[in-house]
Design an enzyme around this catalytic site. Structure first.
Site, mmCIF file in Angstrom:
data_model
loop_
_atom_site.group_PDB
_atom_site.id
_atom_site.type_symbol
_atom_site.label_atom_id
_atom_site.label_comp_id
_atom_site.label_asym_id
_atom_site.label_seq_id
_atom_site.Cartn_x
_atom_site.Cartn_y
_atom_site.Cartn_z
ATOM 1 N N GLY A 43 0.822 -1.197 0.000
ATOM 2 C CA GLY A 43 0.000 0.000 0.000
ATOM 3 C C GLY A 43 0.860 1.251 0.000
ATOM 4 O O GLY A 43 2.038 1.215 0.347
ATOM 5 N N GLN A 48 3.341 9.981 0.929
ATOM 6 C CA GLN A 48 4.616 9.268 0.772
ATOM 7 C C GLN A 48 5.327 9.633 -0.529
ATOM 8 O O GLN A 48 6.518 9.346 -0.680
ATOM 9 C CB GLN A 48 4.397 7.749 0.832
ATOM 10 C CG GLN A 48 3.954 7.273 2.212
ATOM 11 C CD GLN A 48 3.804 5.766 2.250
ATOM 12 O OE1 GLN A 48 2.756 5.230 1.917
ATOM 13 N NE2 GLN A 48 4.867 5.079 2.637
ATOM 14 N N CYS A 87 7.178 0.001 6.596
ATOM 15 C CA CYS A 87 6.722 1.176 5.854
ATOM 16 C C CYS A 87 7.752 1.541 4.798
ATOM 17 O O CYS A 87 8.944 1.607 5.088
ATOM 18 C CB CYS A 87 6.525 2.340 6.830
ATOM 19 S SG CYS A 87 5.946 3.839 6.024
ATOM 20 N N LEU A 88 7.288 1.809 3.586
ATOM 21 C CA LEU A 88 8.189 2.188 2.494
ATOM 22 C C LEU A 88 8.908 3.503 2.791
ATOM 23 O O LEU A 88 9.971 3.766 2.246
ATOM 24 C CB LEU A 88 7.408 2.313 1.179
ATOM 25 C CG LEU A 88 6.779 1.016 0.650
ATOM 26 C CD1 LEU A 88 5.913 1.300 -0.565
ATOM 27 C CD2 LEU A 88 7.843 -0.010 0.312
ATOM 28 N N HIS A 130 -2.766 1.327 8.329
ATOM 29 C CA HIS A 130 -1.443 1.931 8.124
ATOM 30 C C HIS A 130 -1.542 3.127 7.171
ATOM 31 O O HIS A 130 -1.005 4.199 7.445
ATOM 32 C CB HIS A 130 -0.503 0.855 7.572
ATOM 33 C CG HIS A 130 0.895 1.319 7.314
ATOM 34 N ND1 HIS A 130 1.963 0.908 8.076
ATOM 35 C CD2 HIS A 130 1.401 2.159 6.363
ATOM 36 C CE1 HIS A 130 3.068 1.489 7.608
ATOM 37 N NE2 HIS A 130 2.761 2.245 6.566
ATOM 38 N N GLU A 131 -2.276 2.937 6.068
ATOM 39 C CA GLU A 131 -2.367 4.008 5.062
ATOM 40 C C GLU A 131 -3.231 5.161 5.557
ATOM 41 O O GLU A 131 -2.922 6.328 5.304
ATOM 42 C CB GLU A 131 -2.919 3.476 3.739
ATOM 43 C CG GLU A 131 -2.134 2.350 3.094
ATOM 44 C CD GLU A 131 -0.641 2.578 3.034
ATOM 45 O OE1 GLU A 131 -0.194 3.731 3.018
ATOM 46 O OE2 GLU A 131 0.087 1.572 3.023
ATOM 47 N N HIS A 134 -1.207 7.407 7.564
ATOM 48 C CA HIS A 134 -0.360 8.308 6.777
ATOM 49 C C HIS A 134 -1.105 9.602 6.436
ATOM 50 O O HIS A 134 -0.500 10.673 6.371
ATOM 51 C CB HIS A 134 0.070 7.637 5.463
ATOM 52 C CG HIS A 134 1.339 6.827 5.569
ATOM 53 N ND1 HIS A 134 2.521 7.350 6.020
ATOM 54 C CD2 HIS A 134 1.594 5.533 5.259
ATOM 55 C CE1 HIS A 134 3.467 6.412 5.981
ATOM 56 N NE2 HIS A 134 2.932 5.293 5.523
HETATM 57 NI NI NI Z 1 3.851 3.475 5.365
#
Ligand code: NI
Length: 174
Positions: A43, A48, A87-88, A130-131, A134
């Site tokens: 995701g 991000q 997390c990216l 999680h998203e 963000h």
């Molecule tokens: Ni993340």
């Protein structure tokens, strides 16, 4: 991603609602999907990639098409689960994070249709939370239990793990 101070600041800001789904938003969604696939993520949220708008994309490994969520809202959150999360925007780390187990989210898709996404545990429930975090400037390690820390993620290449092994529980990387 999030390589400069401006991008770091966007990650910590509450994102703005999308006023209308125009060509700019469709281009944003394409850019987000490109990034998601480049990074092998599950995701991604718009902040991000440096855009402070309430858009998230989720593509579960077993599904053919990605889910596009615009202006998502949680309508139900119950129960509890615990599991690994990554997390990216925080590369190289993993943490054990408590999340709601049962989660329902409503959002517009890229065609402006109102959709509901219901998840009982698993990757989708974790990715949605999680998203959504963000979009409110929350990073997953903010939710580490007191006294717990992120762990360094072991690199797949070092482990000789078959990444496509269906028995292997994928880590939410978002
Ligand atoms: Ni993340």
């Amino acid at each position: 991603m999030a390589s400069d101070a401006k991008d770091e600041a966007i990650l910590r800001r509450k994102s703005n609602k999308v006023p209308s789904i125009d060509r700019g938003i469709l281009r944003l969604i394409d850019d987000m999907l490109d990034t998601l696939y480049e990074q092998n993520g599950v995701g991604l949220a718009a902040p991000q990639i440096g855009v402070s708008l309430r858009v998230i994309v989720i593509h579960l490994p077993e599904e053919e098409h990605p889910k596009i969520l615009i202006n998502p809202q949680i309508v139900k959150a119950e129960g509890e689960m615990n599991g690994d999360e990554a997390c990216l925007s925080v590369p190289g780390y993993v943490g054990q994070i408590n999340r709601f187990n049962d989660i329902t989210v409503k959002a517009l898709n890229e065609k402006g249709q109102l959709k509901r996404y219901k998840a009982n545990g698993g990757l989708l429930a974790r990715a949605l939370q999680h998203e959504l975090d963000h979009l409110d400037g929350i990073l997953y390690y903010d939710r580490l239990p007191e006294g717990e820390y992120l762990q360094e993620a072991r690199r797949v290449e070092d482990d000789h793990v078959d990444d496509h092994d269906p028995e292997r529980e994928p880590i939410e990387n978002a």
